[in-house]
Each structure stands twice: as C-alpha cells, then as structure tokens.
Design an enzyme around this catalytic site. Structure first.
Site, PDB file in Angstrom:
ATOM      1  N   LYS A 126       0.862  -1.182   0.000  1.00 48.95           N
ATOM      2  CA  LYS A 126       0.000   0.000   0.000  1.00 48.95           C
ATOM      3  C   LYS A 126       0.896   1.228   0.000  1.00 48.95           C
ATOM      4  O   LYS A 126       2.029   1.155   0.486  1.00 48.95           O
ATOM      5  CB  LYS A 126      -0.879   0.014   1.264  1.00 48.95           C
ATOM      6  CG  LYS A 126      -2.108   0.889   1.142  1.00 48.95           C
ATOM      7  CD  LYS A 126      -3.268   0.166   0.488  1.00 48.95           C
ATOM      8  CE  LYS A 126      -4.385   1.131   0.150  1.00 48.95           C
ATOM      9  NZ  LYS A 126      -5.581   0.424  -0.333  1.00 48.95           N
ATOM     10  N   ASP A 166      -6.913   4.294  -4.732  1.00 51.09           N
ATOM     11  CA  ASP A 166      -7.596   4.192  -3.434  1.00 51.09           C
ATOM     12  C   ASP A 166      -8.206   5.576  -3.206  1.00 51.09           C
ATOM     13  O   ASP A 166      -8.420   6.317  -4.178  1.00 51.09           O
ATOM     14  CB  ASP A 166      -6.605   3.806  -2.323  1.00 51.09           C
ATOM     15  CG  ASP A 166      -7.295   3.423  -1.015  1.00 51.09           C
ATOM     16  OD1 ASP A 166      -7.875   2.327  -0.945  1.00 51.09           O
ATOM     17  OD2 ASP A 166      -7.297   4.232  -0.066  1.00 51.09           O
TER      18      ASP A 166
HETATM   19  P1  NDP Z   1     -12.775   7.878  -3.249  1.00 46.13           P
HETATM   20  O1  NDP Z   1     -11.698   8.854  -3.012  1.00 46.13           O
HETATM   21  O2  NDP Z   1     -13.294   7.661  -4.618  1.00 46.13           O
HETATM   22  O3  NDP Z   1     -14.027   8.209  -2.313  1.00 46.13           O
HETATM   23  C1  NDP Z   1     -13.905   8.275  -0.938  1.00 46.13           C
HETATM   24  C2  NDP Z   1     -15.236   8.709  -0.352  1.00 46.13           C
HETATM   25  O4  NDP Z   1     -15.180   8.600   1.075  1.00 46.13           O
HETATM   26  C3  NDP Z   1     -15.563  10.159  -0.644  1.00 46.13           C
HETATM   27  O5  NDP Z   1     -16.944  10.313  -0.697  1.00 46.13           O
HETATM   28  C4  NDP Z   1     -14.960  10.869   0.567  1.00 46.13           C
HETATM   29  O6  NDP Z   1     -15.570  12.111   0.855  1.00 46.13           O
HETATM   30  C5  NDP Z   1     -15.266   9.890   1.674  1.00 46.13           C
HETATM   31  N1  NDP Z   1     -14.252  10.007   2.713  1.00 46.13           N
HETATM   32  C6  NDP Z   1     -12.907   9.885   2.582  1.00 46.13           C
HETATM   33  N2  NDP Z   1     -12.293  10.097   3.737  1.00 46.13           N
HETATM   34  C7  NDP Z   1     -13.269  10.381   4.613  1.00 46.13           C
HETATM   35  C8  NDP Z   1     -13.256  10.677   5.993  1.00 46.13           C
HETATM   36  N3  NDP Z   1     -12.107  10.739   6.676  1.00 46.13           N
HETATM   37  N4  NDP Z   1     -14.457  10.880   6.588  1.00 46.13           N
HETATM   38  C9  NDP Z   1     -15.625  10.809   5.885  1.00 46.13           C
HETATM   39  N5  NDP Z   1     -15.682  10.530   4.582  1.00 46.13           N
HETATM   40  C10 NDP Z   1     -14.532  10.319   3.963  1.00 46.13           C
HETATM   41  O7  NDP Z   1     -12.239   6.500  -2.615  1.00 46.13           O
HETATM   42  P2  NDP Z   1     -12.725   5.015  -2.879  1.00 46.13           P
HETATM   43  O8  NDP Z   1     -14.184   5.000  -3.135  1.00 46.13           O
HETATM   44  O9  NDP Z   1     -11.811   4.412  -3.849  1.00 46.13           O
HETATM   45  O10 NDP Z   1     -12.407   4.337  -1.474  1.00 46.13           O
HETATM   46  C11 NDP Z   1     -13.367   4.248  -0.417  1.00 46.13           C
HETATM   47  C12 NDP Z   1     -12.974   3.148   0.552  1.00 46.13           C
HETATM   48  O11 NDP Z   1     -12.917   1.905  -0.150  1.00 46.13           O
HETATM   49  C13 NDP Z   1     -11.610   3.302   1.233  1.00 46.13           C
HETATM   50  O12 NDP Z   1     -11.670   2.751   2.529  1.00 46.13           O
HETATM   51  C14 NDP Z   1     -10.707   2.445   0.364  1.00 46.13           C
HETATM   52  O13 NDP Z   1      -9.556   2.009   1.051  1.00 46.13           O
HETATM   53  C15 NDP Z   1     -11.654   1.295   0.063  1.00 46.13           C
HETATM   54  N6  NDP Z   1     -11.294   0.468  -1.088  1.00 46.13           N
HETATM   55  C16 NDP Z   1     -11.185   1.030  -2.339  1.00 46.13           C
HETATM   56  C17 NDP Z   1     -10.880   0.233  -3.411  1.00 46.13           C
HETATM   57  C18 NDP Z   1     -10.854   0.763  -4.816  1.00 46.13           C
HETATM   58  O14 NDP Z   1     -10.785  -0.063  -5.729  1.00 46.13           O
HETATM   59  N7  NDP Z   1     -10.961   2.038  -5.041  1.00 46.13           N
HETATM   60  C19 NDP Z   1     -10.566  -1.199  -3.244  1.00 46.13           C
HETATM   61  C20 NDP Z   1     -10.802  -1.699  -1.911  1.00 46.13           C
HETATM   62  C21 NDP Z   1     -11.134  -0.871  -0.881  1.00 46.13           C
HETATM   63  P3  NDP Z   1     -14.835  13.472   0.412  1.00 46.13           P
HETATM   64  O15 NDP Z   1     -15.176  13.653  -1.038  1.00 46.13           O
HETATM   65  O16 NDP Z   1     -15.408  14.506   1.293  1.00 46.13           O
HETATM   66  O17 NDP Z   1     -13.376  13.255   0.653  1.00 46.13           O
END
Ligand code: NDP
Length: 446
Positions: A126, A166
């Site tokens: 990571k 991510d």
């Molecule tokens: P994105 O950046 O596309 O979206 C993240 C979302 O979560 C946004 O809506 C963001 O809001 C919100 N968010 C992020 N940090 C916080 C926080 N501290 N508190 C509240 N809301 C928050 O990321 P992903 O959708 O790719 O990832 C989301 C989750 O899924 C993570 O935990 C990631 O590790 C996990 N994941 C992702 C994978 C992938 O293929 N992308 C694979 C496996 C797991 P805002 O716009 O306000 O930041």
C-alpha cells in the site's frame, strides 16, 4: 481476553509505537489466528504471524512540487511493501491529508490477506501521500503525481510492485502517474492498474470494488434464502466504491437511501435511482462538488457533519473510510433492523462495532473479504496486460462474480460455527492466512 493475543500484541505495540490503526488491524487478525496457529504448531515455530506483521520494506520519500502560484509545496510519499510470499506487492495508493505510516501499514497488512483470498498470485502492499487533491487544479494534481512517481518509479515494476487507486486516486491520478513512469523508464508496461480503457485498463475495474461488495452481500443473503430485492440500503461515501455499490444494489431491486462525504450525508427516501446516480457521478468525478448539492438539487434532507447510520435500513454498505461505524452506530443500525453489513471500505467498523455485529448475529462481511473485488479485477488487468489482450465486459464481470462467490465459500469453510452460523471475520482471516503461511514456510526464513 486471550493472554496469548495480549502477549503478541504487547510485542506489536512495543515495536510500532503510536500506530493505533495498525495495532487495531493486527489485533483483529491475531484474535482469529492465534487459536488456529496453536493447533498448527508448524506456523508457530516458523513465527509466520510475527513475520507477516513486519513489512518486508518501507520506502519513505519527499515529494516536492510547484503549485499554480509558483510556490514550492512539500508532501510526504510512502510505499509499504508488506509481503511478497505469493506474488509481487499489490495494493492501492491513497492521497488524503490523514495519510500516515500507521494508516498505510494497516491497509498493507489487510491487503496481504485480501489478495490471498482472491486466489490470484498477488502479495500485499500500500502507498500514498498526505497530499490533498481536493481544491487543487488539474495542473497541480499532475505536477504532484509526476513528482510522486519520479521517486516511486525506482521501487515498483510489473514484476515487483504494482500499485492501483484508493481514496483520492482515481483514473485521473493513475493516468498522470502512468505517463510519468512510462517517460522515465521508456517502457509501456502494466505497472499500475486502474488504467484507462484505451491504454491497458480492464473493463469493470472501476466498478469492481462496489460491485464485488454487493456480490458478497448477495452471497451472505443467499445463506438465509434472501436477496437484495425490495431492501432498503444505507451507503456511506460517494466516491468510486460507493457509486458502483449504489448502481449494483439498485439494479438488484434495492432502494439506496443515503450517500455521504466528509461533510455530511443525504437521505433520499425515494431512493437514488440511476438518473440521480448519474448526476452524483458527474458531481463527484468531474465537477468535484459536495453531497450537500444533491440535497439542494433533489430537495431532500442533508445532515451536516453526520454519518448515515441513523437512517433505517436492512443493509449497510460502508464505502467511505476506516472507523466510520462506531459501537453506538452499530447499535443504532441493529436497533433499526439492519441485518447485513458488507464493507466496501477498509476497516470501516471499530473493534467494538464488529463485536456488536457478531454478538447480534448480523451477516457481517469484513472489508478484506467484501471489498476484494477491486484488487481481484486489478489482478485480471495484470493478466490481460501480460497476455496483451482485453476481455469483454461480461467476461470480466463473470470472473468477478465467481471470485466473490469463492471468497464467500472460503469464509464459510474456515468461519462456520457449531450452530451453522458463520463468523466471516474468522473465516476471512484464516482463509487468507493459510496460503501465505504455506508459501512462507516453503520459502524458508526470508
Ligand atoms: P474515493 O476517493 O473515490 O471516495 C472516498 C469517499 O469517502 C468520498 O466520498 C470521501 O468524501 C469519503 N471520505 C474519505 N475520507 C473520509 C473521511 N475521513 N471521513 C468521511 N468521509 C470520507 O475512494 P474510494 O471510493 O476508492 O475508497 C473508499 C474506501 O474503499 C476506502 O476505505 C478504500 O480504502 C476502500 N477500497 C477502495 C478500493 C478501490 O478499488 N478504489 C478497493 C478496496 C477498498 P470526500 O469527497 O469529502 O473526501
């Protein structure tokens, strides 16, 4: 409390002081694994768990870049190369101001088990930076990505370490990083996954984590002869994972009533239908706006500074970030009738929230199993790159569905209780561990 777990954790805490998220992730795994390892002394004598909890390598670097005003900015860059027993390091890159060593080590540690569960030959890693893409221009994001990759390119490669996206790293960022890697190395290789379709990306990769999380929930529901049809679903986040979880759940006949971002959540009692979802995708992926705008546009309630777990639902899909479901949130969900939780995000539930889910017999799919679809299709992207072909959408989706079904079966195999119920946490931890442990035993003390 198991004194063997406490002894093991005392060692972890002493060696990794202050890294609370890392301790949390290791403890959860140790609680499942230590009793299993006691029954399998080969693993104990070879100190497999102790070795898995120590990264093979950590790269820490400075990322200097120049913003649009001509000012020098300095960020931190990281890559955790956690375990390469069953394949090259593989895992996402996160750009978010909260990124630190503890968070990336917990994510890399989880990734080792997750990648093993997919059955594809991928080790765990990571990386990321405390850079915040929010509020930056495209030009600034590009400058940052180029500087980040200038250093990272020395440490990765298609046979060594293959990063992906991510939080904060989507198609745009992968594109800029890939361009810089290609320029520095003069090589067009599958060094990153999540690439654009036109330049080596796999169909279904953008959808894979969200779809996979729903497929895993579907498999859990099936154990009770139930389906998504007619269910009310609460989803957190509004990024990549949340968007495609919404799309898939809706297509299976469910009604998704919430989405959120770091400022608050929207509650749409009529459901986020495909048209509204398309609007959200444009808002988040192109305009880079906030969910509060959804409330204004569609005339629904917006809850500033809150998470969506107070909304009444049958199924909860946390898809935002770590520790976003506390014990109180879990109890509220259960009280309101929620009986399925499938984690799109990594470690979104705190330790005591997980305990509450298990105690109440909720169908609880932990992230390392439920969100493995993303890395699984990344693995399929690597295969397509190596073969220099691209598979059709249906073909990749069918493989993803099969992989999620297999992960579910593995969890059942290792997690079934005497009364027939399934502890998916234990199932995922032991199921992910065995393959890595066998490979480490075979490869000796390296
Ligand atoms: P994105 O950046 O596309 O979206 C993240 C979302 O979560 C946004 O809506 C963001 O809001 C919100 N968010 C992020 N940090 C916080 C926080 N501290 N508190 C509240 N809301 C928050 O990321 P992903 O959708 O790719 O990832 C989301 C989750 O899924 C993570 O935990 C990631 O590790 C996990 N994941 C992702 C994978 C992938 O293929 N992308 C694979 C496996 C797991 P805002 O716009 O306000 O930041």
């Amino acid at each position: 409390m198991d004194p063997r777990v406490e002894k093991f954790m005392a060692g972890i805490t002493a060696k990794n002081p202050g890294e609370v998220e890392f301790h949390q992730a290791v403890r959860e795994v140790a609680e499942s694994l230590i009793p299993f390892i006691e029954e399998n002394p080969r693993y104990k004598h070879a100190k497999i768990l102790e070795r898995i909890a120590e990264p093979e390598r950590i790269v820490l670097f400075r990322v200097p870049w120049i913003d649009d005003k001509g000012e020098i900015q300095i960020n931190k860059g990281y890559r955790i190369e956690m375990n390469s027993a069953i394949g090259p390091y593989k895992g996402g890159i996160r750009f978010h101001p909260t990124v630190n060593l503890s968070i990336l080590k917990f994510l890399a540690f989880e990734q080792v088990f997750k990648n093993s569960l997919t059955t594809l030959p991928m080790g765990g890693g990571k990386g990321g930076s405390d850079f915040d893409p929010k509020g930056k221009t495209d030009n600034e994001v590009m400058k940052f990505c180029q500087s980040f990759m200038t250093e990272l390119s020395r440490h990765i490669g298609p046979e060594t370490d293959i990063p992906a996206g991510d939080i904060g790293v989507g198609g745009r960022e992968i594109g800029y990083m890939f361009g810089q890697y290609k320029r520095l190395r003069n090589e067009f290789t599958g060094v990153l996954t999540g690439k654009g379709r036109e330049w080596g990306g796999s169909l279904i990769r953008p959808e894979a984590t969200g779809y996979g999380c729903v497929y895993f929930a579907q498999a859990m529901l099936q154990t009770r002869d139930d389906t998504f049809d007619g269910k009310t679903v609460a989803i957190s986040g509004s990024g990549n994972v949340a968007q495609f979880a919404t799309e898939k759940a809706t297509s299976l006949g469910a009604k998704v009533v919430t989405l959120s971002d770091s400022n608050g959540f929207i509650y749409d009692p009529a459901g986020i239908d495909p048209e509204k979802l398309e609007w959200v995708m444009e808002l988040k992926n192109i305009k880079r706006g906030r969910m509060s705008e959804y409330a204004e546009k569609f005339g629904v309630e917006y809850y500033q500074g809150q998470r969506p777990w107070s909304a009444k639902c049958d199924i909860a899909l946390p898809c935002a970030t770590e520790n976003e479901i506390t014990k109180e949130d879990a109890e509220t969900l259960i009280k309101n009738g929620c009986f399925v939780v499938s984690e799109g995000a990594n470690m979104p539930s705190t330790t005591d929230a997980v305990e509450a889910f298990l105690h109440h017999g909720i169908l609880y799919g932990p992230g390392k199993a439920a969100n493995a679809g993303g890395v699984a299709v990344s693995g399929l992207e690597m295969t397509q790159n190596a073969m220099r072909i691209s598979w059709q959408r249906e073909e990749v989706d069918a493989k993803l569905q099969q992989i999620m079904k297999n992960i579910h079966e593995t969890c059942v195999r290792f997690g079934q209780n005497e009364d027939g119920s399934v502890n998916y946490v234990r199932g995922a931890n032991i199921g992910g561990f065995v393959k890595v442990a066998e490979a480490m035993l075979a490869q000796g003390a390296v």
